[in-house]
Scaffold this active site. Structure first.
Site, short mmCIF file in Angstrom:
data_model
loop_
_atom_site.label_atom_id
_atom_site.label_comp_id
_atom_site.label_asym_id
_atom_site.label_seq_id
_atom_site.Cartn_x
_atom_site.Cartn_y
_atom_site.Cartn_z
N HIS A 1 -3.93 -0.45 0.92
CA HIS A 1 -4.45 -0.82 1.49
C HIS A 1 -4.50 0.19 2.72
O HIS A 1 -5.73 0.01 3.76
CB HIS A 1 -4.47 -2.52 2.13
CG HIS A 1 -4.15 -2.69 3.34
ND1 HIS A 1 -2.64 -3.24 2.55
CD2 HIS A 1 -4.17 -2.69 4.41
CE1 HIS A 1 -1.87 -3.97 3.99
NE2 HIS A 1 -3.22 -3.44 4.88
N ASP B 1 -0.18 -4.25 -4.12
CA ASP B 1 -0.74 -3.41 -2.51
C ASP B 1 0.22 -2.56 -2.20
O ASP B 1 0.75 -2.69 -1.24
CB ASP B 1 -0.76 -4.40 -1.67
CG ASP B 1 -1.67 -3.93 -0.02
OD1 ASP B 1 -1.86 -2.60 -0.09
OD2 ASP B 1 -1.70 -4.51 0.28
N SER C 1 1.66 -2.72 8.73
CA SER C 1 1.72 -1.99 6.98
C SER C 1 1.84 -0.96 6.05
O SER C 1 2.14 0.06 6.89
CB SER C 1 0.19 -2.07 6.84
OG SER C 1 -0.04 -3.82 7.41
#
Length: 349
Positions: A160, A191, A264
């Protein structure tokens, strides 16, 4: 005719053909490089890509043989490629497998990454330099995250973080800005994304080989809330709270180490400096509070290191592994291990 004889003829009739002749045995590829191979590709000569990795049951040892029976329509001329555990490659092209039923790949060489070509500048933006380094585009819409080096010129982050980017840049620990070479290799279920970043972005981090236990101390390292907090990396500490993620997601750990947007894709490390996961998300506290009336504290998630290792292997890479069995380091020492290998990731749209 005897029943067994009829069955034997039926089996022979079902064997695929190479060229115009019946192939009594499969075509064999021999790993003669002296090193283990983590990926094998065999495609019809002239194909622009290498197709899928044929070693879906594990590495091919030195002097190992791999039997392959191509479809009749593939013809006789094949290009072959072995990717070795150390990143070198052995390539043979235009091999006539109809005449030579066993091909030995015996020499391997390091892969030279392609040069990074910066896109033309947008109108009104600063010109791109032709020297080393890449200039960020001041006119672009920007999102950011974190990544870390897992192999030579290869960076791991979240899918993402890089989704929908026109260009991906990374900032190294020594202040250089490098461009990722598209396309990214992604796994949407986990992911995760692998980026090729020529220019030596840093040394690869080592993954933990042994199992992670609930309650173990962990460290995050990354670049949260870029533009609001420090422009440099941020370190936080916590524990592995649960061995599964939201709704028992088996791909993730739940962790108590605080994370923010921008963390992230960063490494989750144990107290010996080995990667045990990839930071991926935090619980939406406002949404949970609206439903339950209670504000959850320090509920965050990371993709398990074992899942990241499997993703790398499917991409033809061999992760560095080590057992975490010695004395623990303090958090500052773990941060020093992560620092040279952890990168700020800039997504330009």
């Amino acid at each position: 005719m005897h029943k067994q004889a009829r069955c034997a003829l039926a089996v022979l009739a079902a064997l695929p053909l190479l060229g115009q002749a019946l192939a009594p045995e499969p075509f064999r590829i021999v790993n003669g490089t002296g090193a283990g191979a983590v990926a094998l590709h065999a495609v019809r000569s002239g194909r622009p890509d290498w197709g899928s990795n044929l070693l879906n049951r594990g590495p091919l040892a030195a002097d190992g043989r791999f039997a392959l029976r191509p479809a009749p329509s593939a013809g006789c001329s094949f290009d072959l490629r072995l990717v070795l555990e150390d990143g070198r490659e052995s390539v043979l092209r235009n091999q006539d497998i109809c005449r030579n039923r066993e091909v030995r790949l015996a020499t391997a060489a390091a892969v030279v990454p392609p040069p990074v070509e910066a896109p033309p500048p947008r109108q009104g933006s600063a010109p791109q330099p032709s020297a080393r380094g890449v200039q960020p585009d001041a006119a672009a819409r920007v999102a950011s995250g974190t990544g870390f080096v897992v192999a030579r010129d290869v960076v791991l982050t979240n899918q993402h973080v890089v989704e929908g980017c026109n260009r991906i840049l990374v900032r190294t620990a020594d202040g250089r800005t490098l461009a990722a070479t598209p396309p990214a290799r992604v796994d949407t279920r986990r992911d995760l994304a692998l980026l090729t970043v020529p220019g030596d972005p840093g040394p690869p981090l080592t993954f933990r080989a042994n199992a992670v236990r609930r309650g173990e101390a962990v460290v995050t390292y990354g670049f949260p809330l870029s533009g609001l907090l420090s422009s440099g990396p941020t370190l936080t500490t916590g524990e592995v709270s649960a061995l599964a993620g939201m709704q028992d997601n088996p791909v993730q750990y739940q962790i108590s180490a605080p994370v923010q947007p921008g963390n992230s894709g960063g490494p989750l490390l144990d107290r010996q400096g080995h990667v045990v996961g990839v930071v991926v998300s935090k619980l939406n506290a406002q949404r949970i509070a609206a439903r339950t009336g209670d504000i959850p504290q320090n509920v965050n998630f990371a993709v398990k290191g074992s899942e990241a290792q499997e993703f790398m292997r499917r991409a033809g890479l061999t992760p560095l592994l080590a057992e975490s069995t010695g004395a623990d380091r303090n958090a500052a020492e773990v941060g020093e291990v992560a620092h040279r290998s952890t990168l700020f990731v800039r997504c330009e749209r």
